[in-house]
Design an enzyme around this catalytic site. Structure first.
Site: not given
Ligand code: GRF
Length: 202
Positions: A20-22, A72, A98, A116, A150-152
């Site tokens: 969870g760094s983002n 799901r 997911r 992404h 549609d993914v990404d």
């Molecule tokens: C990141 O590289 C993000 O782009 C991708 O999954 C990774 C998650 O990293 N969707 P974090 O858990 O946010 O550190």
């Protein structure tokens, strides 16, 4: 970007599966006041995900909704119900490993964003960094985009890029994409979204 404009401070939910760094930089962008609004809930599908601790440290409500052994649609429905319970206006996916079903995406009234680690539309899907490294790209990066079934493949809000160093390997490249690009552009993309939703159109 066809969704309704809003005047009140928006409530964001975050879904994350792991470290969870983002999610952490996003939570901090609200705590610091860089982003307007609040994180009303952080939800993970793994009980031992470090990101749950990051939310607790910041006094942000968190929930765990495990997906293992659950169909799901049922898991999606439980996640959706949580968004309603916390009155989330928008949803930020941050390392949520997911795929969210089409019904969820279509029925959620707010924006759903994801990050992404590639310059979309190139390298959609899994193992994007390894594939960029193997392809020998000279420039790599990350993209914040709207989530569609549609993914990404949804509309891009923001991208950031770096030059690839010949000797860093895929792990080094992944670390720099994360620290030098993702952690900067995701809070900025949320700022842009909020501006678009609150500014009167000219
Ligand atoms: C990141 O590289 C993000 O782009 C991708 O999954 C990774 C998650 O990293 N969707 P974090 O858990 O946010 O550190």
């Amino acid at each position: 970007m066809q969704k309704a404009k809003t005047q009140k401070a928006p409530r964001f939910a975050i879904f994350a599966s792991g470290r969870g760094s983002n999610a952490t930089v996003l939570m901090d962008s609200f705590v610091s006041g860089f982003n307007e609004g609040t994180v009303c809930v952080l939800v993970s599908n793994h009980a031992d995900a470090p990101v749950l601790e990051r939310a607790k440290e910041r006094g942000i409500p968190s929930e765990c909704i495990p997906h293992k052994g659950i169909p799901r649609e049922e898991h999606d429905a439980a996640m959706f119900e949580t968004l309603k319970r916390y009155k989330a206006d928008h949803l930020l996916l941050a390392g949520y490993m997911r795929i969210i079903g089409a019904r969820f995406i279509q029925e959620f009234p707010g924006h759903i964003l994801n990050i992404h680690p590639s310059l979309l539309p190139d390298f959609r899907g899994l193992h994007a960094i390894e594939r960029q490294w193997e392809a020998g790209v000279k420039v790599a990066g990350a993209t914040v985009h709207e989530v569609i079934p549609d993914v990404d493949a949804g509309v891009t809000l923001l991208q950031g890029s770096i030059e690839v160093r010949g000797d860093e390997g895929p792990e080094g490249l992944a670390e720099r994409i994360l620290n030098e690009v993702e952690h900067k552009i995701y809070p900025q993309a949320v700022w842009l979204l909020t501006r678009r939703l609150t500014q009167p159109s000219s």
